[in-house]
Design an enzyme around this catalytic site. Structure first.
Site, PDB file in Angstrom:
ATOM      1  N   LYS A   1       0.864  -1.188   0.000  1.00 35.57           N
ATOM      2  CA  LYS A   1       0.000   0.000   0.000  1.00 35.57           C
ATOM      3  C   LYS A   1       0.893   1.229   0.000  1.00 35.57           C
ATOM      4  O   LYS A   1       1.987   1.218   0.577  1.00 35.57           O
ATOM      5  CB  LYS A   1      -0.866   0.035   1.259  1.00 35.57           C
ATOM      6  CG  LYS A   1      -2.052   0.944   1.142  1.00 35.57           C
ATOM      7  CD  LYS A   1      -3.250   0.194   0.600  1.00 35.57           C
ATOM      8  CE  LYS A   1      -4.491   1.061   0.498  1.00 35.57           C
ATOM      9  NZ  LYS A   1      -5.670   0.268   0.159  1.00 35.57           N
TER      10      LYS A   1
ATOM     11  N   SER B   1     -12.097   1.182 -10.715  1.00 35.60           N
ATOM     12  CA  SER B   1     -12.375  -0.075 -10.011  1.00 35.60           C
ATOM     13  C   SER B   1     -13.583   0.061  -9.083  1.00 35.60           C
ATOM     14  O   SER B   1     -14.083  -0.940  -8.557  1.00 35.60           O
ATOM     15  CB  SER B   1     -11.155  -0.484  -9.178  1.00 35.60           C
ATOM     16  OG  SER B   1     -10.772   0.582  -8.314  1.00 35.60           O
TER      17      SER B   1
ATOM     18  N   GLY C   1     -18.217   8.627  -1.918  1.00 30.02           N
ATOM     19  CA  GLY C   1     -17.198   8.930  -2.915  1.00 30.02           C
ATOM     20  C   GLY C   1     -17.307   7.929  -4.043  1.00 30.02           C
ATOM     21  O   GLY C   1     -18.407   7.492  -4.419  1.00 30.02           O
TER      22      GLY C   1
ATOM     23  N   ASN D   1     -11.438   0.248   4.092  1.00 33.14           N
ATOM     24  CA  ASN D   1     -10.350  -0.612   4.561  1.00 33.14           C
ATOM     25  C   ASN D   1     -10.093  -0.355   6.043  1.00 33.14           C
ATOM     26  O   ASN D   1     -10.241   0.764   6.533  1.00 33.14           O
ATOM     27  CB  ASN D   1      -9.071  -0.302   3.780  1.00 33.14           C
ATOM     28  CG  ASN D   1      -9.015  -1.067   2.466  1.00 33.14           C
ATOM     29  OD1 ASN D   1      -9.073  -2.292   2.443  1.00 33.14           O
ATOM     30  ND2 ASN D   1      -8.932  -0.346   1.357  1.00 33.14           N
TER      31      ASN D   1
ATOM     32  N   THR E   1     -15.898  -2.755  -7.021  1.00 29.29           N
ATOM     33  CA  THR E   1     -15.811  -2.820  -5.552  1.00 29.29           C
ATOM     34  C   THR E   1     -17.218  -2.752  -4.966  1.00 29.29           C
ATOM     35  O   THR E   1     -17.581  -3.532  -4.080  1.00 29.29           O
ATOM     36  CB  THR E   1     -14.957  -1.652  -5.007  1.00 29.29           C
ATOM     37  OG1 THR E   1     -13.691  -1.667  -5.652  1.00 29.29           O
ATOM     38  CG2 THR E   1     -14.763  -1.774  -3.503  1.00 29.29           C
TER      39      THR E   1
ATOM     40  N   GLY F   1     -18.779   4.444  -2.473  1.00 28.60           N
ATOM     41  CA  GLY F   1     -20.040   4.623  -1.754  1.00 28.60           C
ATOM     42  C   GLY F   1     -21.170   5.110  -2.649  1.00 28.60           C
ATOM     43  O   GLY F   1     -22.319   4.671  -2.503  1.00 28.60           O
TER      44      GLY F   1
ATOM     45  N   ARG G   1     -21.238  16.431  -2.203  1.00 27.89           N
ATOM     46  CA  ARG G   1     -21.495  15.056  -2.681  1.00 27.89           C
ATOM     47  C   ARG G   1     -22.863  14.570  -2.220  1.00 27.89           C
ATOM     48  O   ARG G   1     -23.604  13.939  -2.976  1.00 27.89           O
ATOM     49  CB  ARG G   1     -20.412  14.111  -2.178  1.00 27.89           C
ATOM     50  CG  ARG G   1     -19.119  14.347  -2.886  1.00 27.89           C
ATOM     51  CD  ARG G   1     -18.097  13.272  -2.654  1.00 27.89           C
ATOM     52  NE  ARG G   1     -16.974  13.526  -3.542  1.00 27.89           N
ATOM     53  CZ  ARG G   1     -15.791  12.950  -3.455  1.00 27.89           C
ATOM     54  NH1 ARG G   1     -15.564  12.065  -2.518  1.00 27.89           N
ATOM     55  NH2 ARG G   1     -14.844  13.236  -4.302  1.00 27.89           N
TER      56      ARG G   1
HETATM   57  P1  NAI Z   1     -13.123   8.386  -2.222  1.00 27.67           P
HETATM   58  O1  NAI Z   1     -12.029   9.292  -1.807  1.00 27.67           O
HETATM   59  O2  NAI Z   1     -13.586   8.427  -3.625  1.00 27.67           O
HETATM   60  O3  NAI Z   1     -14.420   8.640  -1.290  1.00 27.67           O
HETATM   61  C1  NAI Z   1     -14.390   8.719   0.096  1.00 27.67           C
HETATM   62  C2  NAI Z   1     -15.593   9.533   0.565  1.00 27.67           C
HETATM   63  O4  NAI Z   1     -15.658   9.494   1.985  1.00 27.67           O
HETATM   64  C3  NAI Z   1     -15.519  11.005   0.166  1.00 27.67           C
HETATM   65  O5  NAI Z   1     -16.752  11.412  -0.390  1.00 27.67           O
HETATM   66  C4  NAI Z   1     -15.229  11.704   1.492  1.00 27.67           C
HETATM   67  O6  NAI Z   1     -15.746  13.035   1.546  1.00 27.67           O
HETATM   68  C5  NAI Z   1     -15.934  10.797   2.468  1.00 27.67           C
HETATM   69  N1  NAI Z   1     -15.481  10.892   3.847  1.00 27.67           N
HETATM   70  C6  NAI Z   1     -14.228  11.066   4.306  1.00 27.67           C
HETATM   71  N2  NAI Z   1     -14.228  11.068   5.658  1.00 27.67           N
HETATM   72  C7  NAI Z   1     -15.510  10.850   6.044  1.00 27.67           C
HETATM   73  C8  NAI Z   1     -16.141  10.723   7.306  1.00 27.67           C
HETATM   74  N3  NAI Z   1     -15.454  10.810   8.447  1.00 27.67           N
HETATM   75  N4  NAI Z   1     -17.496  10.517   7.336  1.00 27.67           N
HETATM   76  C9  NAI Z   1     -18.203  10.445   6.191  1.00 27.67           C
HETATM   77  N5  NAI Z   1     -17.641  10.559   4.964  1.00 27.67           N
HETATM   78  C10 NAI Z   1     -16.312  10.753   4.897  1.00 27.67           C
HETATM   79  O7  NAI Z   1     -12.636   6.933  -1.797  1.00 27.67           O
HETATM   80  P2  NAI Z   1     -13.145   5.511  -2.357  1.00 27.67           P
HETATM   81  O8  NAI Z   1     -12.264   5.086  -3.456  1.00 27.67           O
HETATM   82  O9  NAI Z   1     -14.608   5.546  -2.547  1.00 27.67           O
HETATM   83  O10 NAI Z   1     -12.792   4.575  -1.110  1.00 27.67           O
HETATM   84  C11 NAI Z   1     -13.625   4.538   0.038  1.00 27.67           C
HETATM   85  C12 NAI Z   1     -13.125   3.457   0.994  1.00 27.67           C
HETATM   86  O11 NAI Z   1     -13.176   2.191   0.336  1.00 27.67           O
HETATM   87  C13 NAI Z   1     -11.687   3.654   1.440  1.00 27.67           C
HETATM   88  O12 NAI Z   1     -11.531   3.204   2.769  1.00 27.67           O
HETATM   89  C14 NAI Z   1     -10.902   2.747   0.505  1.00 27.67           C
HETATM   90  O13 NAI Z   1      -9.694   2.325   1.071  1.00 27.67           O
HETATM   91  C15 NAI Z   1     -11.882   1.594   0.334  1.00 27.67           C
HETATM   92  N6  NAI Z   1     -11.730   0.825  -0.883  1.00 27.67           N
HETATM   93  C16 NAI Z   1     -11.746   1.434  -2.110  1.00 27.67           C
HETATM   94  C17 NAI Z   1     -11.629   0.674  -3.267  1.00 27.67           C
HETATM   95  C18 NAI Z   1     -11.701   1.274  -4.637  1.00 27.67           C
HETATM   96  O14 NAI Z   1     -11.775   0.501  -5.614  1.00 27.67           O
HETATM   97  N7  NAI Z   1     -11.703   2.591  -4.797  1.00 27.67           N
HETATM   98  C19 NAI Z   1     -11.449  -0.783  -3.188  1.00 27.67           C
HETATM   99  C20 NAI Z   1     -11.494  -1.325  -1.845  1.00 27.67           C
HETATM  100  C21 NAI Z   1     -11.613  -0.531  -0.750  1.00 27.67           C
HETATM  101  N1  PHE Z   2      -8.260   0.559  -3.064  1.00 25.72           N
HETATM  102  C1  PHE Z   2      -8.117  -0.767  -3.573  1.00 25.72           C
HETATM  103  C2  PHE Z   2      -8.231  -1.760  -2.447  1.00 25.72           C
HETATM  104  O1  PHE Z   2      -8.069  -1.421  -1.301  1.00 25.72           O
HETATM  105  C3  PHE Z   2      -6.788  -0.839  -4.236  1.00 25.72           C
HETATM  106  C4  PHE Z   2      -6.795  -1.437  -5.587  1.00 25.72           C
HETATM  107  C5  PHE Z   2      -7.727  -1.129  -6.536  1.00 25.72           C
HETATM  108  C6  PHE Z   2      -5.804  -2.319  -5.862  1.00 25.72           C
HETATM  109  C7  PHE Z   2      -7.655  -1.736  -7.761  1.00 25.72           C
HETATM  110  C8  PHE Z   2      -5.736  -2.956  -7.068  1.00 25.72           C
HETATM  111  C9  PHE Z   2      -6.671  -2.635  -8.032  1.00 25.72           C
HETATM  112  O2  PHE Z   2      -8.533  -2.912  -2.669  1.00 25.72           O
END
Ligand code: NAI
Ligand code: PHE
Length: 374
Positions: A92, A156, A192, A271, A160, A195, A218
């Site tokens: 990571k 992705s 985000g 995560n 997810t 979500g 958002r």
């Molecule tokens: P992102 O950055 O696109 O969205 C995160 C959202 O959470 C934003 O809208 C932000 O304003 C909001 N946020 C931040 N702190 C907050 C709080 N305390 N309360 C409420 N909302 C809050 O991130 P993404 O990519 O959607 O990832 C979200 C989670 O899912 C992370 O923990 C990431 O590690 C995990 N994840 C993401 C994957 C992916 O494919 N993008 C894959 C697996 C896990």
């Molecule tokens: N944010 C992803 C996860 O925690 C990281 C990832 C996305 C890794 C796509 C590989 C491919 O799983």
């Protein structure tokens, strides 16, 4: 996996101490003077293959907290990839910044980070995570995910979210006896990349959806186009719901928040949802079914690594995404039979896949879950 906790006032002098306590393989640490950003690339394990994992950007109380986060998240990636049956190890990256950059400042930072990835010569491949996106990936070498107009597979996040939806269905079936979501009340914390997709899927499935985010733009945007209700971020944990789906930051489940929860199930994409290892047991004691985060959120990795790197067809991806639900059902059954937490069963399954169980025969096998690694 050992969690490393440090206090916010600690600075760079604790890097050495943190790394000595860590069970990972290597860490690359860079300081970027122009922006004051720290870059941490943690390779936790290459036991099952070359390391892969997301790149997270965030504002941390100290640089050491950024390093500790990268270390913890990389360990979770090792477990995620092992359980998903993917031939990759866990890593990571964390870009610890003083504020989230935009425009040209962001571009320069990402390009500098790209130099770090280049210097690693492919020992770490990456995808998007909290506060990074597929456009950032387009600027990086060794990116697993790229935008479609750059010949990549695109974000992705939809995969997810779909994996999480399969996980929520399996959880609802286990807890309530039917996987129908119409009428279920689901709270999505963080709308985000992942979500927002999950909220849409839930609405399509007939669920009643509550959304919450610290970014009111958002929330307003989603609420204007979908039949969802909104909850203020500070009230999200106390909201009455069937399923609480954390899709924002980690560490939301701890000794203070768990007693406040008014849900039957916690199943979301974020995560490292558990602040400490004992919080899995705390959830069990509270009668809350917990979908271990690194099991339910594997969809992005299945998508990026499966489709782009291993050359799967769409049908195989769909089978694997549905497998997330099957894996959870197996974990829930095992946890119920043994009287232990679902997170303990998941850790045990990951250790078994990594061959680290030291004599304790695992009852879960690859066939019970997602199928063997390709
Ligand atoms: P992102 O950055 O696109 O969205 C995160 C959202 O959470 C934003 O809208 C932000 O304003 C909001 N946020 C931040 N702190 C907050 C709080 N305390 N309360 C409420 N909302 C809050 O991130 P993404 O990519 O959607 O990832 C979200 C989670 O899912 C992370 O923990 C990431 O590690 C995990 N994840 C993401 C994957 C992916 O494919 N993008 C894959 C697996 C896990
Ligand atoms: N944010 C992803 C996860 O925690 C990281 C990832 C996305 C890794 C796509 C590989 C491919 O799983």
């Amino acid at each position: 996996m050992r969690a490393v906790t440090i206090e916010a006032h600690h600075g760079p002098t604790v890097f050495d101490e943190l790394l000595r306590e860590w069970d990972g393989e290597s860490a690359e640490i860079r300081y970027e003077a122009e922006s004051g950003a720290w870059m941490f690339v943690c390779i936790h394990s290459t036991q099952l293959g070359p390391a892969a994992g997301g790149t997270r950007m965030g504002v941390y109380p100290s640089a050491a907290e950024g390093l500790a986060d990268a270390m913890r998240l990389s360990a979770a990636m090792t477990c995620k990839l092992a359980i998903a049956g993917l031939p990759f190890g866990g890593g990571k990256a964390v870009l610890a910044v003083s504020e989230i950059p935009h425009g040209e400042t962001r571009r320069r930072l990402i390009l500098r980070y790209g130099e770090v990835l280049q210097s690693l010569g492919g020992r770490f491949s990456t995808g998007p995570d909290l506060n990074t996106n597929v456009r950032d990936m387009d600027l990086l070498p060794h990116a697993i995910i790229r935008s479609e107009d750059r010949g990549g597979s695109g974000s992705s996040a939809p995969a997810t979210a779909l994996g999480v939806l399969h996980g929520i269905r399996a959880s609802v079936r286990y807890a309530f006896g039917s996987d129908r979501l119409d009428g279920s009340l689901v709270l999505v914390q963080g709308v985000g990349a992942v979500g927002s997709q999950l909220a849409e899927l839930l609405v399509q499935a007939g669920a009643r959806v509550l959304i919450s985010d610290v970014d009111s733009t958002r929330v307003d945007e989603m609420a204007s186009r979908l039949p969802v209700r909104t909850v203020a971020p500070e009230r999200a944990l106390r909201a009455d719901c069937d399923v609480f789906a954390p899709c924002a930051v980690g560490g939301v489940l701890d000794e203070h928040s768990i007693p406040k929860l008014r849900c039957r199930i916690v199943a979301g994409a974020a995560n490292n949802q558990l602040a400490a290892a004992g919080d899995g047991e705390r959830l069990r004691d509270a009668g809350i079914l917990y979908a271990p985060d690194y099991v339910i959120n594997a969809g992005g990795c299945l998508y990026g690594l499966g489709l782009a790197t291993l050359g799967w067809r769409q049908a195989e991806l769909e089978r694997r995404l549905a497998g997330i639900g099957k894996t959870l059902t197996t974990i829930y059954g095992e946890a119920g039979e043994q009287g232990i937490s679902t997170s303990a069963v998941a850790d045990r399954l990951a250790e078994a896949r990594l061959g680290n169980l030291e004599g304790r025969a695992p009852t879960l096998t690859a066939r019970d879950t997602l199928g063997p690694a390709e």
